[in-house]
Write an enzyme that holds these catalytic residues in place. Structure first.
Site, short mmCIF file in Angstrom:
data_model
loop_
_atom_site.label_atom_id
_atom_site.label_comp_id
_atom_site.label_asym_id
_atom_site.label_seq_id
_atom_site.Cartn_x
_atom_site.Cartn_y
_atom_site.Cartn_z
CB SER A 512 56.58 15.01 4.92
OG SER A 512 57.53 13.99 4.79
CG HIS A 624 55.35 10.81 8.15
ND1 HIS A 624 56.03 11.88 8.69
CD2 HIS A 624 55.43 10.98 6.80
CE1 HIS A 624 56.52 12.63 7.72
NE2 HIS A 624 56.15 12.12 6.56
#
Length: 650
Positions: A512, A624
């Site tokens: 990320s 994610h």
């Protein structure tokens, strides 16, 4: 007996012990034990009951390999409520006399959360509702989009659903829907008289540019609202005092957008008078640890004492998560602190007994009983049989003064089987967020890397939570600036202090924001001989439009929009692709809506077009959260790919 090295597959053997719930009389503790199911490629979470006085006698209250979570005792008697997906969706169940669970709900889209009323007669719960029946056919339907917040990494595309509040009476089973319409509500608590619910919501149909929420009281009988705020705060938690006088509220006023520290306010219900209790306390209120092991953790929020004079809650500071008490006149007291990560707790109303989940770098976590004047007592030993076979590596804390004047904290893990006469490669790990915090907490990824012979360095650069408001805000508008210098300063520090680190064999990885920083680093230095970028950002210009949070996150963090593409491009790692010489492995989930896979595709094609050394691995169906809660088989393949890449190039 010699111990063996940790492998990715040991995730299948280790158990996550979380969500402790201490019974009202202090005689029982129920908790959630989560395991990874290899054959079904999923997770199983069972409720287990133990006694603080005789922890060797554990009793499994649920069976069958489903997800059973959120155990909560009735405030009256010995009934237990929880959520389970045993019917295919999350529904609410009660359990008493330790017989078969009784199902209370049959919501089509399941139950999200629930709270017992103080009198124990009713449970309020929240459930996702659709305005009309879904069409049940196999033909694809077009998605008509009229809002900017139309997708979510957690829940996919928005299709007209809203979250509403319901109650169910325990004795009669009667259900009542309390809210409706094109607004979603979050259930927070009951008031002490069991007559009103404390909830939050955004009282607007178009929320594209609204990032605060309102605090409301909802009458259970009349279904009428009392609005306590008017879009002045971001409210994450509120709980009602047992004497009915106050609400304790964890909130902030968006002074630094999503980099703003939360505060605790005392709200007097009768007058709606607000008092800030934590104005002089520069810490992050609540758990914010970046980790990859624990499952089904729950932040208990602000837990009132029975006499309504204080509340207990988790605090993240200086690489630890501890437990504090705060009185209604603003006096603070540390209850449980130290070099560890407290990831959950349950406390009796009189404060005489406390059960807390605690882990640290070399231990995945267990539950402990803490009583006044007595030593900490361990209640669970869920992983002892596995850990006894494994060589688990500890971490050494490092602190040093950065040349720019602030102190940095991090940790260094030596390779498994460390021999001071040898030299070893080092891998730098970078957390996501960027507003998160590495802590003295177990990370399976780090352990698998040390098992392969790598040292691991992980630090909290500026932008991390836990070190004060100025520190966490310092990254905004400066991605790739001071944060990059902090990471490189930490690397220089350990290279100077530890001669056994081989400076010619350095690796870097992160996910990320950590993936963004990995991309940035290899575009600005050739010191690293291998890198792995995960669920990363490479191009802020396209991220603005494709991420589920893109347009506002970019404006808050990069402090630019599409009217300033020069700045967006300046902070984009893709702009420096010609300078990348480091062999780069790119890992990305195909269903990632937070950092969409096109970010990886752009970087990969740009590198391959320039004949750079790179490999791209796409993880099907993964969002994610791949590294934390993705399919077990994909999590193992991810860990294996990272380890093999570094072995190949370091």
């Amino acid at each position: 007996m010699s111990k063996r090295l940790i492998t990715p597959e040991d995730l299948l053997q280790l158990r996550s012990v979380t969500s402790p719930a201490l019974s009202n009389d202090g005689e029982h503790v129920v908790y959630v034990e989560t395991t990874l199911h290899e054959e079904k490629d999923t997770y199983a979470a069972e409720l287990v009951m133990t006694s603080p006085h005789n922890p060797d006698q554990n009793q499994y209250l649920t069976h069958g390999g489903y997800i059973n979570k959120l155990p909560r005792w009735s405030p009256v008697g010995e009934a237990l409520a929880f959520i389970s997906n045993r019917t295919g969706t999350n529904q609410l169940y009660t359990l008493s006399s330790w017989g078969e669970p009784k199902q209370l709900t049959e919501e089509k889209k399941g139950v999200n959360d629930f709270r017992w009323s103080p009198d124990g007669k009713t449970i309020a719960y929240s459930s996702t509702q659709y305005p009309e029946e879904e069409k049940e056919n196999d033909k694809p339907e077009p998605l008509v989009v009229n809002k900017m917040k139309y997708k979510s990494d957690a829940s996919g595309f928005w299709q007209g659903e809203y979250v509403h509040i319901f109650t169910v009476e325990i004795e009669s089973g009667k259900h009542t829907q309390l809210t409706d319409g094109a607004i979603s509500y979050t259930l927070l608590d009951w008031t002490a008289d069991s007559e009103q619910l404390v909830i939050s919501s955004v009282n607007e149909e178009n929320t594209d540019f609204i990032f605060s929420n309102d605090l409301l009281l909802l009458s259970v009988e009349k279904k009428e609202f009392i609005q306590l705020t008017n879009q002045t705060h971001v409210i994450s938690d509120a709980s009602a005092s047992p004497d009915g006088r106050y609400l304790a509220v964890r909130a902030h006023e968006r002074d630094y957008e999503n980099a703003t520290h939360f505060e605790i306010y005392l709200l007097e219900i009768a007058t709606n008078e607000w008092t800030k209790l934590t104005g002089d306390w520069d810490v992050q209120l609540g758990p914010v640890v970046a980790a990859d092991f624990l499952q089904n953790t729950v932040d208990p929020g602000l837990v009132w004492s029975g006499d309504s004079r204080s509340m207990t809650f988790l605090v993240s500071e200086q690489g630890t998560v501890g437990l504090y008490k705060l009185t209604t006149d603003g006096k603070k007291e540390a209850i449980l602190t130290g070099h560890a990560h407290v990831y959950g707790f349950s406390i009796l109303a009189d404060g005489s007994s406390l059960v807390a989940g605690i882990n640290h770098v070399a231990h995945p976590g267990d539950l402990y009983l803490i009583q006044s004047g007595e030593e900490r007592k361990r209640l669970t030993t869920s992983n002892d049989d596995v850990l006894d076979e494994l060589e688990v590596v500890q971490a050494e804390e490092i602190r040093f003064q950065q040349e720019e004047g602030h102190e940095l904290q991090g940790w260094l893990m030596k390779p498994a089987g460390f021999n001071e006469k040898e030299t070893y490669p080092l891998i730098v790990e970078i957390h996501g967020g960027p507003h998160a915090m590495y802590a003295n907490s177990y990370m399976h990824e780090f352990q698998t890397l040390t098992a392969r012979g790598f040292a691991v360095l992980f630090i909290n650069p500026r932008g991390s939570l836990g070190y004060g408001q100025e520190f966490v805000n310092a990254v905004r508008g400066d991605y790739g600036g001071g944060d990059y210098r902090d990471i490189m300063a930490a690397l220089d520090y350990v290279l100077k202090q530890y001669s056994w680190i081989d400076e010619s064999r350095l690796g870097v990885t992160g996910g990320s924001y950590g993936g963004f920083m990995t991309n940035w680093i290899v575009g600005h230095t050739n010191r690293f001989k291998a890198a792995v970028t995960q669920r990363s950002i490479s191009n802020w210009t396209s991220f603005y439009g494709v991420s589920d949070i893109g347009y506002y996150f970019t404006e808050w963090q990069i402090q630019a929009d599409l009217n300033d593409t020069d700045k967006l491009w300046k902070h984009s790692p893709l702009a420096y692709v010609n300078q990348i010489e480091t062999p780069l492995l790119i890992l990305h989930g195909e269903k990632d809506y937070r950092c969409p896979i096109e970010q990886a595709e752009q970087l990969y094609i740009a590198l391959k077009r320039r004949e750079k050394t790179t490999t791209f691995i796409r993880f099907p169906e993964a969002n994610h959260e791949l590294s934390r809660s993705g399919k077990p088989s994909l999590r193992l393949k991810r860990l294996d790919a990272i380890g093999k890449w570094f072995e190949q190039y370091l």
